[in-house]
Motif scaffolding. Structure first.
Motif, PDB file in Angstrom:
ATOM      1  N   ARG A  87       1.512 -12.222  14.891  1.00  0.00           N
ATOM      2  CA  ARG A  87       2.280 -12.469  13.664  1.00  0.00           C
ATOM      3  C   ARG A  87       1.388 -13.072  12.593  1.00  0.00           C
ATOM      4  NH1 ARG A  87       4.835 -16.685  11.165  1.00  0.00           N
ATOM      5  NH2 ARG A  87       6.662 -16.134   9.900  1.00  0.00           N
ATOM      6  N   GLN A  88       0.525 -14.020  13.010  1.00  0.00           N
ATOM      7  CA  GLN A  88      -0.380 -14.649  12.052  1.00  0.00           C
ATOM      8  C   GLN A  88      -1.322 -13.619  11.439  1.00  0.00           C
ATOM      9  OE1 GLN A  88      -0.396 -17.597  10.776  1.00  0.00           O
ATOM     10  NE2 GLN A  88      -2.295 -17.363   9.610  1.00  0.00           N
ATOM     11  N   LEU A  89      -1.831 -12.700  12.246  1.00  0.00           N
ATOM     12  CA  LEU A  89      -2.714 -11.653  11.737  1.00  0.00           C
ATOM     13  C   LEU A  89      -1.987 -10.755  10.742  1.00  0.00           C
ATOM     14  CD1 LEU A  89      -4.658 -10.633  14.969  1.00  0.00           C
ATOM     15  CD2 LEU A  89      -5.629 -11.648  12.906  1.00  0.00           C
ATOM     16  N   ARG A  90      -0.751 -10.409  11.052  1.00  0.00           N
ATOM     17  CA  ARG A  90       0.021  -9.555  10.147  1.00  0.00           C
ATOM     18  C   ARG A  90       0.204 -10.220   8.783  1.00  0.00           C
ATOM     19  NH1 ARG A  90       3.208  -5.420  12.692  1.00  0.00           N
ATOM     20  NH2 ARG A  90       2.966  -5.429  14.962  1.00  0.00           N
ATOM     21  N   LEU A  91       0.366 -11.553   8.811  1.00  0.00           N
ATOM     22  CA  LEU A  91       0.619 -12.280   7.568  1.00  0.00           C
ATOM     23  C   LEU A  91      -0.657 -12.624   6.809  1.00  0.00           C
ATOM     24  CD1 LEU A  91       3.381 -14.775   8.794  1.00  0.00           C
ATOM     25  CD2 LEU A  91       3.713 -12.717   7.410  1.00  0.00           C
ATOM     26  N   SER A  92      -1.780 -12.755   7.524  1.00  0.00           N
ATOM     27  CA  SER A  92      -2.973 -13.296   6.879  1.00  0.00           C
ATOM     28  C   SER A  92      -4.111 -12.305   6.706  1.00  0.00           C
ATOM     29  CB  SER A  92      -3.492 -14.495   7.686  1.00  0.00           C
ATOM     30  OG  SER A  92      -3.859 -14.099   8.999  1.00  0.00           O
ATOM     31  N   ASP A  93      -4.153 -11.214   7.462  1.00  0.00           N
ATOM     32  CA  ASP A  93      -5.248 -10.263   7.345  1.00  0.00           C
ATOM     33  C   ASP A  93      -5.259  -9.687   5.927  1.00  0.00           C
ATOM     34  OD1 ASP A  93      -6.896  -7.954   7.347  1.00  0.00           O
ATOM     35  OD2 ASP A  93      -6.610  -7.697   9.491  1.00  0.00           O
ATOM     36  N   PRO A  94      -6.331  -9.902   5.167  1.00  0.00           N
ATOM     37  CA  PRO A  94      -6.347  -9.422   3.775  1.00  0.00           C
ATOM     38  C   PRO A  94      -6.238  -7.903   3.661  1.00  0.00           C
ATOM     39  CG  PRO A  94      -8.519 -10.219   4.429  1.00  0.00           C
ATOM     40  CD  PRO A  94      -7.567 -10.637   5.499  1.00  0.00           C
ATOM     41  N   LEU A  95      -6.705  -7.178   4.654  1.00  0.00           N
ATOM     42  CA  LEU A  95      -6.586  -5.723   4.608  1.00  0.00           C
ATOM     43  C   LEU A  95      -5.140  -5.285   4.811  1.00  0.00           C
ATOM     44  CD1 LEU A  95      -7.713  -2.932   4.326  1.00  0.00           C
ATOM     45  CD2 LEU A  95      -8.547  -3.042   6.689  1.00  0.00           C
ATOM     46  N   VAL A  96      -4.439  -5.912   5.737  1.00  0.00           N
ATOM     47  CA  VAL A  96      -3.012  -5.605   5.941  1.00  0.00           C
ATOM     48  C   VAL A  96      -2.217  -5.977   4.698  1.00  0.00           C
ATOM     49  CG1 VAL A  96      -0.950  -6.163   7.284  1.00  0.00           C
ATOM     50  CG2 VAL A  96      -3.143  -5.832   8.452  1.00  0.00           C
ATOM     51  N   ARG A  97      -2.487  -7.159   4.140  1.00  0.00           N
ATOM     52  CA  ARG A  97      -1.768  -7.600   2.941  1.00  0.00           C
ATOM     53  C   ARG A  97      -2.012  -6.640   1.775  1.00  0.00           C
ATOM     54  NH1 ARG A  97      -3.481 -13.288   1.301  1.00  0.00           N
ATOM     55  NH2 ARG A  97      -1.745 -13.047  -0.151  1.00  0.00           N
ATOM     56  N   ALA A  98      -3.269  -6.216   1.611  1.00  0.00           N
ATOM     57  CA  ALA A  98      -3.601  -5.290   0.526  1.00  0.00           C
ATOM     58  C   ALA A  98      -2.885  -3.957   0.718  1.00  0.00           C
ATOM     59  CB  ALA A  98      -5.109  -5.078   0.477  1.00  0.00           C
ATOM     60  N   ALA A  99      -2.861  -3.455   1.951  1.00  0.00           N
ATOM     61  CA  ALA A  99      -2.195  -2.183   2.228  1.00  0.00           C
ATOM     62  C   ALA A  99      -0.698  -2.273   1.934  1.00  0.00           C
ATOM     63  CB  ALA A  99      -2.427  -1.785   3.685  1.00  0.00           C
ATOM     64  N   GLN A 100      -0.075  -3.386   2.312  1.00  0.00           N
ATOM     65  CA  GLN A 100       1.355  -3.552   2.055  1.00  0.00           C
ATOM     66  C   GLN A 100       1.654  -3.572   0.557  1.00  0.00           C
ATOM     67  OE1 GLN A 100       1.898  -7.159   4.342  1.00  0.00           O
ATOM     68  NE2 GLN A 100       2.691  -6.048   6.108  1.00  0.00           N
ATOM     69  N   LEU A 101       0.767  -4.198  -0.222  1.00  0.00           N
ATOM     70  CA  LEU A 101       0.963  -4.239  -1.674  1.00  0.00           C
ATOM     71  C   LEU A 101       0.828  -2.859  -2.303  1.00  0.00           C
ATOM     72  CD1 LEU A 101      -1.014  -7.495  -2.592  1.00  0.00           C
ATOM     73  CD2 LEU A 101       1.456  -7.164  -2.714  1.00  0.00           C
ATOM     74  N   LEU A 102      -0.025  -2.021  -1.719  1.00  0.00           N
ATOM     75  CA  LEU A 102      -0.299  -0.709  -2.304  1.00  0.00           C
ATOM     76  C   LEU A 102       0.585   0.409  -1.759  1.00  0.00           C
ATOM     77  CD1 LEU A 102      -4.213  -0.709  -2.475  1.00  0.00           C
ATOM     78  CD2 LEU A 102      -2.595  -1.073  -4.348  1.00  0.00           C
ATOM     79  N   GLU A 103       1.399   0.119  -0.774  1.00  0.00           N
ATOM     80  CA  GLU A 103       2.221   1.170  -0.162  1.00  0.00           C
ATOM     81  C   GLU A 103       3.007   2.004  -1.179  1.00  0.00           C
ATOM     82  OE1 GLU A 103       4.600  -0.677   2.830  1.00  0.00           O
ATOM     83  OE2 GLU A 103       2.958  -0.804   4.281  1.00  0.00           O
ATOM     84  N   PRO A 104       3.601   1.396  -2.216  1.00  0.00           N
ATOM     85  CA  PRO A 104       4.347   2.220  -3.184  1.00  0.00           C
ATOM     86  C   PRO A 104       3.491   3.253  -3.910  1.00  0.00           C
ATOM     87  CG  PRO A 104       4.967  -0.094  -3.391  1.00  0.00           C
ATOM     88  CD  PRO A 104       3.770  -0.049  -2.507  1.00  0.00           C
ATOM     89  N   SER A 105       2.175   3.054  -3.916  1.00  0.00           N
ATOM     90  CA  SER A 105       1.304   3.993  -4.625  1.00  0.00           C
ATOM     91  C   SER A 105       0.682   5.043  -3.703  1.00  0.00           C
ATOM     92  CB  SER A 105       0.175   3.227  -5.337  1.00  0.00           C
ATOM     93  OG  SER A 105      -0.693   2.608  -4.398  1.00  0.00           O
ATOM     94  N   PHE A 106       0.996   4.990  -2.392  1.00  0.00           N
ATOM     95  CA  PHE A 106       0.456   5.993  -1.474  1.00  0.00           C
ATOM     96  C   PHE A 106       1.034   7.357  -1.831  1.00  0.00           C
ATOM     97  CE2 PHE A 106      -0.376   2.984   2.399  1.00  0.00           C
ATOM     98  CZ  PHE A 106      -1.275   2.285   1.626  1.00  0.00           C
TER      99      PHE A 106
END
Length: 273
Positions: A87-106
Motif C-alpha cells: 500500500r505504501q508503494l502504491r501511494l509513494s512510488d513517484p512513477l505510479v503517482r505520475a501514471a495515475q495523474l496522466l491516465e486521462p491523457s492515455f
C-alpha cells in the motif's frame, strides 16, 4: 509448547552456510508465489536445503516480524507487513503517482486495451501499475515479473541499457537470447538492440500472451538512465501497420511526459498528486 517454541531449544546444526542469515531469510520469502502461496515449515526447509532447526528459527522470526502468518497449524502465508508495504508503494512510488495523474491523457486506440507501467529492478522487469481492460487476463499484472528478453514492454527497457549490461546479459543468458528473436550471435544481438534503440518505441505480437499485441516506450530518470517502460496491450487483430509509426510517436511523447513528471515527483515527494 508449540513446534516453533520447541525449536528454540534445538541445537543449531545448519549445514547451509551460503550467504548471510538475512539473505537466507529472503530466500524463504521468495518461496511464496502465486502458484505456491502457502507452505509448511518442513516443506520450506526441504525446498531450501536448510536444517530443521534453521528453518524453524527463520519462520519464527519472520512470523514475529509480521512477514509471515500462520493460516493454520504449521502452514504459513505472506504476512500483514507486506500488505502494508505494498500500500505504501502504491501511494509513494513517484512513477505510479505520475501514471495515475496522466491516465486521462492515455490514448484510446481500442475498446479493449490495457496500459502497463513497469520498472526495471536490476535485471528484472516488474509491472507496478495497470490501467484499462483487455479481452483476456494478461500474464502479469502489478507485482508480476516479466521476461527481460521477450515482449515490447521489456525490450523497450533492454534496448536502452548500457552496452556493458548488454554484453553481460548475452553471456549470462544464452538460451533466453536465442529465443528472443534478437539474434543468435553477439553481433546480431547488439545490432538488434541498436536498431530498437534508434526506433525508440518497440512493437511485438504474441511473445508473452498469445493473441496480444504490445507497443512500448522506455522511461528515463533525471540522469537519462532507463528505469522502466510504458506499454499498451491490445488484441493482435488491432495491430495496424499503417498507424503503428504514428502511435509509436504518440507513446514516445507520453513516455517523455511520464518520465518528467516522475522525476518531478521524486524530487518533490509532497507535491500534490
Amino acid at each position: 509448547m508449540n513446534t516453533l517454541q520447541e525449536s528454540k531449544h534445538l541445537p543449531e546444526q545448519d549445514s547451509d552456510t551460503r550467504g548471510s542469515s538475512l539473505e537466507r531469510m529472503l530466500r524463504v520469502l521468495d518461496l511464496f508465489t502465486g502458484e505456491s502461496p502457502i507452505w509448511t515449515v518442513d516443506d520450506m526447509g526441504a525446498a531450501l536445503g536448510f536444517t530443521r532447526s534453521t528453518i524453524y528459527r527463520y519462520v519464527r522470526e519472520l512470523a514475529e516480524a509480521n512477514l509471515l502468518f500462520q493460516v493454520e497449524a504449521g502452514r504459513y502465508a505472506l504476512g500483514a507487513r507486506i500488505i502494508t508495504w505494498d500500500r505504501q508503494l502504491r501511494l509513494s512510488d513517484p512513477l505510479v503517482r505520475a501514471a495515475q495523474l496522466l491516465e486521462p491523457s492515455f490514448p484510446q486506440w481500442s475498446e479493449q486495451q490495457v496500459w502497463l507501467i513497469c520498472r526495471l529492478f536490476k535485471d528484472r522487469v516488474v509491472c507496478i501499475h495497470q490501467y484499462g481492460n483487455l479481452f483476456s487476463e494478461v500474464s502479469y499484472s502489478r507485482g508480476s515479473p516479466r521476461p527481460l528478453f521477450r515482449g515490447a514492454t521489456s525490450k523497450a527497457i533492454l534496448a536502452n541499457m548500457s552496452p556493458r549490461q548488454h554484453n553481460q546479459l548475452f553471456l549470462d543468458n544464452p538460451d533466453e537470447v536465442r529465443a528472443s528473436h534478437l539474434g543468435q550471435t553477439w553481433e546480431q544481438f547488439r545490432r538488434s538492440l541498436q536498431q530498437l534503440r534508434r526506433q525508440a518505441y518497440v512493437a511485438s505480437a504474441g511473445e508473452i500472451d498469445p493473441g496480444v499485441y504490445g507497443l512500448a516506450a522506455p522511461l528515463f530518470d533525471g540522469e537519462g538512465k532507463v528505469v522502466g517502460s510504458i506499454s499498451c496491450l491490445r488484441p493482435v487483430q488491432q495491430r495496424d501497420s499503417a498507424h503503428e509509426e504514428e502511435q509509436g510517436k504518440q507513446i514516445l511523447v507520453l513516455a517523455k511526459t511520464l518520465s518528467q513528471l516522475m522525476v518531478s515527483l521524486a524530487n518533490n515527494p509532497k507535491q500534490p498528486g
